[in-house]
Write a protein that holds these residues in place. Structure first.
Motif, PDB file in Angstrom:
ATOM      1  N   GLU A  78       0.840  -1.196   0.000  1.00 49.61           N
ATOM      2  CA  GLU A  78       0.000   0.000   0.000  1.00 49.61           C
ATOM      3  C   GLU A  78       0.873   1.243   0.000  1.00 49.61           C
ATOM      4  OE1 GLU A  78      -4.399   0.000   1.440  1.00 49.61           O
ATOM      5  OE2 GLU A  78      -3.072   0.271   3.161  1.00 49.61           O
ATOM      6  N   CYS A  79       0.533   2.188  -0.857  1.00 47.39           N
ATOM      7  CA  CYS A  79       1.304   3.417  -1.002  1.00 47.39           C
ATOM      8  C   CYS A  79       0.613   4.592  -0.322  1.00 47.39           C
ATOM      9  CB  CYS A  79       1.508   3.716  -2.488  1.00 47.39           C
ATOM     10  SG  CYS A  79       2.258   5.317  -2.830  1.00 47.39           S
ATOM     11  N   ILE A  80      -0.691   4.742  -0.537  1.00 47.03           N
ATOM     12  CA  ILE A  80      -1.416   5.883   0.026  1.00 47.03           C
ATOM     13  C   ILE A  80      -2.875   5.521   0.252  1.00 47.03           C
ATOM     14  CG2 ILE A  80      -1.852   6.877  -2.274  1.00 47.03           C
ATOM     15  CD1 ILE A  80      -1.585   9.675  -0.904  1.00 47.03           C
ATOM     16  N   VAL A  81      -3.407   6.005   1.373  1.00 46.00           N
ATOM     17  CA  VAL A  81      -4.805   5.796   1.743  1.00 46.00           C
ATOM     18  C   VAL A  81      -5.418   7.162   2.018  1.00 46.00           C
ATOM     19  CG1 VAL A  81      -6.407   4.764   3.392  1.00 46.00           C
ATOM     20  CG2 VAL A  81      -4.266   3.573   2.810  1.00 46.00           C
ATOM     21  N   SER A  82      -6.504   7.480   1.341  1.00 47.06           N
ATOM     22  CA  SER A  82      -7.234   8.711   1.621  1.00 47.06           C
ATOM     23  C   SER A  82      -8.507   8.329   2.357  1.00 47.06           C
ATOM     24  CB  SER A  82      -7.570   9.455   0.314  1.00 47.06           C
ATOM     25  OG  SER A  82      -8.293  10.637   0.601  1.00 47.06           O
ATOM     26  N   CYS A  83      -8.483   8.482   3.680  1.00 48.26           N
ATOM     27  CA  CYS A  83      -9.600   8.032   4.514  1.00 48.26           C
ATOM     28  C   CYS A  83     -10.890   8.754   4.176  1.00 48.26           C
ATOM     29  CB  CYS A  83      -9.265   8.230   5.990  1.00 48.26           C
ATOM     30  SG  CYS A  83      -7.831   7.299   6.569  1.00 48.26           S
ATOM     31  N   HIS A  84     -10.821  10.078   3.996  1.00 51.68           N
ATOM     32  CA  HIS A  84     -12.041  10.860   3.782  1.00 51.68           C
ATOM     33  C   HIS A  84     -12.632  10.636   2.392  1.00 51.68           C
ATOM     34  CE1 HIS A  84      -8.674  13.264   2.370  1.00 51.68           C
ATOM     35  NE2 HIS A  84      -9.495  13.999   1.649  1.00 51.68           N
ATOM     36  N   ALA A 313       3.831   3.707   3.627  1.00 51.75           N
ATOM     37  CA  ALA A 313       2.469   4.085   3.242  1.00 51.75           C
ATOM     38  C   ALA A 313       2.085   5.411   3.893  1.00 51.75           C
ATOM     39  CB  ALA A 313       1.484   3.007   3.661  1.00 51.75           C
ATOM     40  N   LEU A 314       1.373   6.250   3.133  1.00 53.42           N
ATOM     41  CA  LEU A 314       0.846   7.502   3.654  1.00 53.42           C
ATOM     42  C   LEU A 314      -0.643   7.339   3.952  1.00 53.42           C
ATOM     43  CD1 LEU A 314       2.456  10.116   1.224  1.00 53.42           C
ATOM     44  CD2 LEU A 314       3.349   9.274   3.402  1.00 53.42           C
ATOM     45  N   VAL A 315      -1.085   7.909   5.048  1.00 57.11           N
ATOM     46  CA  VAL A 315      -2.495   7.878   5.427  1.00 57.11           C
ATOM     47  C   VAL A 315      -2.984   9.316   5.582  1.00 57.11           C
ATOM     48  CG1 VAL A 315      -4.180   7.153   7.161  1.00 57.11           C
ATOM     49  CG2 VAL A 315      -2.253   5.650   6.600  1.00 57.11           C
ATOM     50  N   LEU A 316      -3.952   9.714   4.742  1.00 57.71           N
ATOM     51  CA  LEU A 316      -4.532  11.055   4.814  1.00 57.71           C
ATOM     52  C   LEU A 316      -5.823  10.966   5.626  1.00 57.71           C
ATOM     53  CD1 LEU A 316      -4.177  12.096   1.040  1.00 57.71           C
ATOM     54  CD2 LEU A 316      -2.482  12.327   2.872  1.00 57.71           C
ATOM     55  N   PRO A 323      -7.839  16.936  14.435  1.00 57.35           N
ATOM     56  CA  PRO A 323      -7.224  16.055  15.442  1.00 57.35           C
ATOM     57  C   PRO A 323      -8.013  14.776  15.702  1.00 57.35           C
ATOM     58  CG  PRO A 323      -8.009  18.115  16.428  1.00 57.35           C
ATOM     59  CD  PRO A 323      -8.067  18.293  14.960  1.00 57.35           C
ATOM     60  N   ALA A 324      -9.336  14.869  15.722  1.00 60.89           N
ATOM     61  CA  ALA A 324     -10.145  13.668  15.955  1.00 60.89           C
ATOM     62  C   ALA A 324      -9.974  12.672  14.806  1.00 60.89           C
ATOM     63  CB  ALA A 324     -11.616  14.039  16.112  1.00 60.89           C
ATOM     64  N   ASP A 325     -10.029  13.159  13.558  1.00 57.90           N
ATOM     65  CA  ASP A 325      -9.831  12.283  12.404  1.00 57.90           C
ATOM     66  C   ASP A 325      -8.432  11.676  12.407  1.00 57.90           C
ATOM     67  OD1 ASP A 325     -12.389  12.612  11.356  1.00 57.90           O
ATOM     68  OD2 ASP A 325     -11.826  14.391  10.210  1.00 57.90           O
ATOM     69  N   SER A 326      -7.440  12.447  12.818  1.00 58.81           N
ATOM     70  CA  SER A 326      -6.072  11.932  12.881  1.00 58.81           C
ATOM     71  C   SER A 326      -5.973  10.779  13.868  1.00 58.81           C
ATOM     72  CB  SER A 326      -5.097  13.043  13.284  1.00 58.81           C
ATOM     73  OG  SER A 326      -4.995  14.022  12.280  1.00 58.81           O
ATOM     74  N   LEU A 327      -6.534  10.963  15.046  1.00 58.41           N
ATOM     75  CA  LEU A 327      -6.470   9.918  16.073  1.00 58.41           C
ATOM     76  C   LEU A 327      -7.193   8.639  15.620  1.00 58.41           C
ATOM     77  CD1 LEU A 327      -7.044  12.157  19.215  1.00 58.41           C
ATOM     78  CD2 LEU A 327      -4.934  10.936  18.624  1.00 58.41           C
ATOM     79  N   VAL A 331      -5.564   4.754  14.725  1.00 63.87           N
ATOM     80  CA  VAL A 331      -6.099   3.489  15.238  1.00 63.87           C
ATOM     81  C   VAL A 331      -6.560   2.579  14.100  1.00 63.87           C
ATOM     82  CG1 VAL A 331      -7.913   2.428  16.639  1.00 63.87           C
ATOM     83  CG2 VAL A 331      -6.793   4.520  17.435  1.00 63.87           C
ATOM     84  N   ASP A 332      -7.398   3.105  13.216  1.00 64.54           N
ATOM     85  CA  ASP A 332      -8.016   2.285  12.164  1.00 64.54           C
ATOM     86  C   ASP A 332      -7.007   1.798  11.125  1.00 64.54           C
ATOM     87  OD1 ASP A 332     -10.381   2.799  13.471  1.00 64.54           O
ATOM     88  OD2 ASP A 332     -11.034   4.372  12.086  1.00 64.54           O
ATOM     89  N   GLU A 333      -6.045   2.646  10.788  1.00 65.81           N
ATOM     90  CA  GLU A 333      -5.071   2.303   9.748  1.00 65.81           C
ATOM     91  C   GLU A 333      -3.740   1.823  10.315  1.00 65.81           C
ATOM     92  OE1 GLU A 333      -5.644   2.058   6.605  1.00 65.81           O
ATOM     93  OE2 GLU A 333      -7.702   2.820   6.725  1.00 65.81           O
ATOM     94  N   LYS A 334      -3.695   1.678  11.643  1.00 61.33           N
ATOM     95  CA  LYS A 334      -2.500   1.155  12.310  1.00 61.33           C
ATOM     96  C   LYS A 334      -1.235   1.950  11.950  1.00 61.33           C
ATOM     97  CE  LYS A 334      -4.316  -3.572  12.744  1.00 61.33           C
ATOM     98  NZ  LYS A 334      -5.700  -3.174  12.395  1.00 61.33           N
ATOM     99  N   CYS A 335      -1.355   3.255  12.070  1.00 59.58           N
ATOM    100  CA  CYS A 335      -0.221   4.130  11.756  1.00 59.58           C
ATOM    101  C   CYS A 335       0.902   3.966  12.780  1.00 59.58           C
ATOM    102  CB  CYS A 335      -0.660   5.591  11.722  1.00 59.58           C
ATOM    103  SG  CYS A 335      -1.813   5.967  10.378  1.00 59.58           S
ATOM    104  N   THR A 336       2.131   3.996  12.306  1.00 60.38           N
ATOM    105  CA  THR A 336       3.300   3.861  13.179  1.00 60.38           C
ATOM    106  C   THR A 336       4.026   5.191  13.385  1.00 60.38           C
ATOM    107  OG1 THR A 336       4.715   3.306  11.296  1.00 60.38           O
ATOM    108  CG2 THR A 336       3.645   1.474  12.443  1.00 60.38           C
TER     109      THR A 336
END
Length: 601
Positions: A78-84, A313-316, A323-327, A331-336
Motif C-alpha cells: 500500500e502506497c497511500i490511503v485517503s480516509c475521507h 504508506a501515507l495515510v490522509l 485532530p479527531a480524524d487523525s487519532l 487506530v483504524d489504519e494502524k499508523c506507526t
C-alpha cells in the motif's frame, strides 16, 4: 636550526600565496593545522563550519524514476490511503494512475517546463497531479488552499501557471466562483480551453468534481484523455527529464513585498527524501499519519518523497487538519509514524486526553515547520504514548530539511537542539561582516549543498541576495552550530511570522489593512502564542476623523480577501509609531508595548 628556519619561510610563503588568491582565514587555518600544528594550537579560533558526509551516496535521478523504482520494489504494498475519500492505492496502481494524469496533461498541449498549479487540500488529486506533472516533465506549483481571490491571482501571474487543478469547494471556499471573478472568460469557454485577458498564461482549469462546470474539465476527464500508447510513452519520457531541472515551485515568505517563488529540482526532491527517510528509519512497514498540508515543503518532501524512498504508506485522515480524524486514522489504519507541526500536536494532545484512544501501533512523531518547546516534546511522547519524538529543521529554499534528529539521540539533544546536520550538507555560521564565527557562537546560518533551491522564479536580484557566487545560501536564522554537528536556533533575522507552521510576511497584511478607510498606517509583528507559536498582531494608527476600530470589524473587512491565518488576532491602536532617526519603524519596541499591555491584562 636550519630545518626550523626553512619551515618558517615555507609557512610564510604559502600563507602569502593563499591570501593573494583570496582564500579565507578558515582555509589558512586548515592548511596550517596540517603543516604546522604547533602554530595553530595556540590559536583560539575554531570556525563554525561543517560538512557532514553521509553513508548513503547522492543519486542522480528524477522524481518519475524514483516512483518507478518504488513501484518495481514495493509494487503490491500500500502506497497511500485517503480516509475521507475512501481511496487506496498500491505502489503499482498509483504509478498507473499517475501516468494517466501525466499523459492527460501533455494531451492538453502542455510542454516540458510548463507550470501546473495545485490549489487544493489533501485530496488524492493533489498527489496524482504532483506526481503526474513530474512524470510529464512539468513543474507543479503548490498553492495554499486557504488563499482568496487576490492571493491566487498573484500566484497564477507570478509563475505563469498554464493549468490549474482544484476541487469545486472546500469548507467555505467555492474555488470555481473565485476563479470566475478573476477569470470571467471561463464561463464562455469550451473544451477546457481558456483565453483570459487578466490571466493570459492560464489555458486550462481542471476541477475535481462530478458537476459539469462551464469552461472547466473534470479531473476524471483529464485521466481519460490519453490512449494506452500515450500512457506507455510516459515511461520512455523519464530518461529525457534532467534531474537538475525544476520539479516544483513553493511560495515562500520574505520580509518585504509579495511571496517569492522558490524553484526546487528533481535532484533536490529525490535526495532529501532519501536522507530524511533514512534518518527517520522508515521502511515498508511504516505507515505515516499525514496531518501536514501536501502543498507545503514539509508535506511534499519530508512526507511524500521520504515515504516513497522507503516504500512506506501515507495515510490522509482528512482533507484538512482534524485532530479527531487523525487519532481515529492512527487506530483504524494502524499508523506507526505521525507527521505534524507543533500547533497540530498541541491540538492532537488535547483531543487524545479527551478521547483516550488506544494508539497501540504509533511509536514515533516527527515535528517541524516551527519551533517546538521542550515541554511539548515531552507531552507528545507521554500523552500519545510514543517511543520516539524527532524534529526536522530547514526552510523551503533548502528543500525542507537541513538539520534533523538522529536515531539514538539523547533527550537533551532532542529537547534542546534542532538535530544534527543532514547528510551531504555543508553549514557555517557567520557574523554581520560575513566572517565565520567559532563553534558555540551565535550568527547567521548559511548552508550549501544538494538541497539548495535552483532560484527564486523570475527574481534574479532576490536569488543573488540569498545565494552568493560561492553557492552559500543565507538562511536569515540566528543560529549556534556545535562542533558535534548539532544546532540550535536562537532567533530569526527576518521579520517573518510563523503561525502554526504557516509562514506569514507582515508587509502584505500591512498593505492590505492600509486600504481600510479608517486606517492611516499599519505595522504588523508576530507575538508569542503558546498554541500557535506566534500570532499576528497589527498596530494601527487611525485617521483623525476615526473613533475606534475593532478586531471584528477588521476580520469582516478581510473576509474573502485574506487567508484566515493572515487576519490579525490582535489589533492595537497607536497614536505614533516608534521610529529611528532615519524614519524606520522600530518593531522591537512594538513588541515591548504588546508585552507590557499583555502582562497588565
Amino acid at each position: 636550526m636550519l630545518k626550523e628556519k626553512l619551515q618558517t619561510i615555507s609557512r610564510h610563503f604559502f600563507k602569502r600565496v593563499l591570501e593573494t588568491n583570496g582564500y579565507p582565514s578558515a582555509v589558512l587555518l586548515r592548511y596550517f593545522s596540517a603543516q604546522a600544528p604547533a602554530v595553530v594550537k595556540s590559536h583560539n579560533y575554531h570556525p563554525a563550519h561543517l560538512h557532514h558526509i553521509g553513508k548513503s551516496p547522492l543519486v542522480y535521478r528524477n522524481v518519475g524514476q524514483q516512483l518507478e523504482r518504488a513501484a518495481a520494489k514495493y509494487g503490491s504494498a500500500e502506497c497511500i490511503v485517503s480516509c475521507h475519500e475512501q481511496k487506496r492505492y498500491t505502489y503499482q496502481s498509483l504509478l498507473e494512475e499517475v501516468d494517466r494524469a501525466a499523459a492527460g496533461l501533455l494531451k492538453l498541449g502542455l510542454k516540458p517546463g510548463d507550470h501546473v498549479g495545485i490549489w487544493a487540500p489533501n485530496n488524492m488529486h493533489w498527489y496524482l497531479t504532483m506526481m503526474g506533472a513530474a512524470r510529464a516533465g512539468l513543474v507543479s506549483v503548490g498553492i495554499n488552499p486557504a488563499f482568496q481571490g487576490p492571493e491566487i491571482e498573484y500566484c497564477l501571474k507570478k509563475v505563469k501557471v498554464k493549468a490549474l487543478i482544484m476541487p469545486e469547494t472546500y469548507k467555505t471556499q467555492n474555488y470555481y466562483e473565485i476563479i470566475k471573478r478573476i477569470c470571467p472568460e471561463i464561463s464562455n469557454s469550451s473544451d477546457g480551453c481558456i483565453k483570459s485577458t487578466n490571466l493570459p498564461h492560464l489555458k486550462h482549469v481542471i476541477i475535481d468534481s462530478r458537476n459539469k462546470l462551464k469552461g472547466a474539465l473534470s479531473f476524471d476527464d483529464l485521466l481519460g484523455l490519453s490512449s494506452p500508447a500515450e500512457r506507455e510513452d510516459i515511461s520512455k519520457l523519464q530518461r529525457h527529464i534532467v534531474p537538475d531541472s525544476g520539479c516544483n515551485v513553493q511560495f515562500t515568505s520574505g520580509t518585504t513585498g509579495q511571496p517569492k517563488a522558490a524553484v526546487l529540482s528533481h535532484y533536490n526532491f529525490v535526495n532529501n527524501g532519501i536522507h530524511v527517510g533514512n534518518r527517520n528509519q522508515l521502511d515498508s512497514n511504516s505507515r505515516i499519519c499525514v496531518q501536514v498540508p501536501l502543498f507545503h515543503a514539509y508535506g511534499v518532501v519530508i512526507t511524500i518523497m521520504a515515504a516513497m524512498s522507503q516504500g512506506s504508506a501515507l495515510v490522509l485522515p482528512a482533507a484538512g487538519f482534524s485532530p479527531a480524524d487523525s487519532l481515529h486514522a492512527i487506530v483504524d489504519e494502524k499508523c506507526t509514524v505521525i507527521h505534524g507541526t507543533p500547533t497540530m500536536y498541541v491540538d492532537l494532545i488535547k483531543k487524545q486526553r479527551e478521547l483516550q484512544l488506544p494508539l497501540k501501533t504509533a511509536n514515533m512523531a516527527i515535528t517541524g515547520g516551527a519551533a517546538c518547546s521542550p515541554q511539548l516534546f515531552l507531552d507528545i511522547k507521554n500523552v500519545l504514548g510514543l517511543d520516539h519524538v524527532r524534529t526536522v529543521f530547514g526552510m523551503t529554499e533548502t528543500t525542507a530539511c537541513i538539520f534533523q534528529s538522529r536515531p539514538g539521540d539523547s533527550m537533551e539533544q532532542i529537547l534542546n537542539t534542532v538535530g544534527h546536520l543532514q547528510d551531504h550538507v555543508e553549514a557555517k555560521v557567520i557574523d554581520a561582516q560575513g566572517k565565520t564565527v567559532s563553534f558555540g557562537e551565535c550568527g547567521e546560518l548559511c548552508v550549501r549543498g544538494y538541497a539548495t533551491m535552483l532560484e527564486y522564479y523570475d527574481d534574479e536580484a532576490k536569488t543573488k541576495e540569498t545565494i552568493g557566487r560561492d553557492k552559500w545560501l543565507r538562511t536569515g536564522d540566528q543560529f549556534i552550530l556545535q562542533e558535534d554537528g548539532y544546532g540550535r536556533v536562537v532567533g530569526r533575522l527576518k521579520e517573518m511570522i510563523i503561525r502554526g507552521g504557516e509562514n506569514i510576511f507582515p508587509k502584505e497584511i500591512e498593505d492590505f489593512l492600509n486600504t481600510h478607510p479608517q486606517i492611516c498606517e499599519t505595522h504588523v509583528i508576530g507575538v508569542p502564542c503558546e498554541r500557535m507559536g506566534e500570532e499576528v498582531c497589527a498596530f494601527v494608527r487611525l485617521h483623525d476623523s476615526a473613533t475606534k476600530l475593532t478586531r471584528d470589524e477588521i476580520k469582516e473587512f478581510a473576509k474573502g480577501k485574506l487567508a484566515h491565518f493572515k487576519i490579525p488576532r490582535y489589533v492595537v491602536p497607536i497614536k505614533e509609531f516608534p521610529k529611528t532617526t532615519s524614519g524606520k519603524i522600530q518593531k522591537f519596541k512594538l513588541l515591548e508595548t504588546y508585552n507590557k499591555e499583555h502582562k497588565a491584562k
